[in-house]
Design an enzyme around this catalytic site. Structure first.
Site, short mmCIF file in Angstrom:
data_model
loop_
_atom_site.label_atom_id
_atom_site.label_comp_id
_atom_site.label_asym_id
_atom_site.label_seq_id
_atom_site.Cartn_x
_atom_site.Cartn_y
_atom_site.Cartn_z
N THR A 249 7.98 -3.89 -0.88
CA THR A 249 8.76 -3.85 0.36
C THR A 249 9.99 -4.76 0.23
OG1 THR A 249 6.68 -3.50 1.51
CG2 THR A 249 8.58 -4.09 2.86
N SER B 23 4.02 -11.19 0.68
CA SER B 23 3.63 -11.51 2.05
C SER B 23 2.21 -12.08 2.08
CB SER B 23 3.68 -10.25 2.91
OG SER B 23 2.80 -9.28 2.37
N CYS C 50 6.33 -7.74 -4.58
CA CYS C 50 6.21 -7.03 -3.31
C CYS C 50 7.21 -5.87 -3.35
CB CYS C 50 6.56 -8.01 -2.19
SG CYS C 50 6.66 -7.24 -0.56
N CYS D 109 2.60 -0.52 -3.41
CA CYS D 109 2.44 -1.73 -2.59
C CYS D 109 1.45 -2.57 -3.39
CB CYS D 109 1.87 -1.39 -1.22
SG CYS D 109 1.30 -2.86 -0.31
N THR D 110 1.82 -3.81 -3.67
CA THR D 110 0.98 -4.59 -4.59
C THR D 110 -0.42 -4.86 -4.03
OG1 THR D 110 2.12 -6.58 -3.77
CG2 THR D 110 2.89 -5.65 -5.85
N1 DGL Z 1 2.44 -6.31 -0.96
C1 DGL Z 1 3.61 -5.86 -0.34
C2 DGL Z 1 4.24 -4.65 -0.98
O1 DGL Z 1 4.10 -4.47 -2.17
C3 DGL Z 1 3.76 -6.01 1.15
C4 DGL Z 1 2.68 -5.49 2.01
C5 DGL Z 1 2.94 -5.85 3.47
O2 DGL Z 1 3.07 -7.05 3.74
O3 DGL Z 1 3.02 -4.94 4.30
O4 DGL Z 1 4.93 -3.89 -0.36
#
Ligand code: DGL
Length: 285
Positions: free
Chosen positions: A72, A8, A70, A208-209
């Site tokens: 998510t 994202s 990501c 979450c990355t």
């Molecule tokens: N970087 C993402 C993850 O690993 C998404 C974070 C987001 O957009 O809320 O979940």
């Protein structure tokens, strides 16, 4: 052709950095869907749609394999896309294309077991003496999916998993919040998890990355020496094995790098540049 990396926003750069170091000759296209970031508070359907859109952007730009950098998207959308959407894309693009996620390698790193390992669930002991606790810090959507709890529990009965959703944290990182502002939020979540469990976790997954960019803040809030599962390394290790098994994907060989965004073109925040090790500018699609 190239390896596409989707997130994202800037969080996926944490995985991307490890991948370009590991596969320097491959071509890479990074796509940050910043117009729609953050996605961690969106519905399942919205996350599936945005992930599909991100993959399309990357395939259109010349990617053969897309890595969802990501959690998510990997937790909520990956299986749906692999089962119902990818098969048609091979015909549409006229070349082998696929999408891969980052949760499987992270579970492998957290459990020390291959994904294919099948525990004998019938032989489970009611009284497991030593239970270690893994804390997972993630977006709300990843926490709701319970993917880390379910997949770790299938493999390791001596590991208990507690997730702490951190809504807002990825958005703050995306907006370029200061270290001081981010430290307050990280401290609050580490403390909320400690209160819920009754003690600190023995290991932690930054699920979450975006959080990997502030890994030092998590390390500082957890008791000294608490191991953090390093998702970027786990993903690069898994991809190395995947590439060896799948020579059919054309991943390029000229070391080309491009960074695309659906948001505003231009330089990223100081924190991101510092993390990346050089000034980084995104190109608008
Ligand atoms: N970087 C993402 C993850 O690993 C998404 C974070 C987001 O957009 O809320 O979940």
């Amino acid at each position: 052709m190239a390896i596409g990396v989707f997130d994202s926003g800037v969080g996926g750069l944490t995985v991307h950095r490890e991948l370009v170091n590991r596969f320097p000759d491959r071509d890479f296209i990074y796509f940050a869907d910043q117009a729609n970031a953050p996605i961690g508070g969106k519905t399942g359907e919205q996350i599936v749609d945005l992930t599909r859109g991100g993959c399309e952007t990357l395939f259109d730009a010349g990617a053969s394999l897309v890595v969802l950098a990501c959690n998510t998207a990997s937790a909520v959308a990956l299986r749906r896309l692999q089962q119902t959407w990818i098969p048609e894309q091979k015909a549409r693009y006229g070349r082998p294309v696929n999408v891969l996620g980052i949760i499987v390698p992270t579970i492998e790193a957290a459990t020390g077991l291959p994904w294919t390992y099948e525990a004998d669930l019938t032989a489970r002991d009611d009284k497991v003496e030593a239970i270690d606790i893994t804390g997972v810090f993630s977006t709300a959507a990843t926490a709701i999916s319970r993917v880390y709890e379910i997949e770790i529990d299938k493999r390791r009965e001596d590991l208990a998993v507690f997730s702490e959703p951190c809504p807002g944290l990825a958005g703050l990182i995306e907006l370029g919040a200061t270290t001081e502002e981010l430290k307050v939020v990280v401290d609050e979540h580490v403390d909320a998890l400690r209160r819920r469990i009754g003690r600190h976790p023995d290991t932690a997954i930054l699920g979450c990355t975006h959080y990997e960019i502030v890994a030092d803040l998590f390390a500082g809030a957890l008791p000294p020496g608490t191991p953090l599962i390093h998702q970027p390394t786990a993903v690069a290790d898994a991809l190395e094995r995947y590439f060896a098994r799948h020579p059919e994907y054309d991943l390029g060989s000229s070391g080309r790098r491009s960074f695309l965004t659906s948001g505003t073109a231009g330089p990223q925040s100081d924190m991101v540049n510092q993390f990346w090790g050089a000034p980084l500018a995104f190109e608008a699609i």
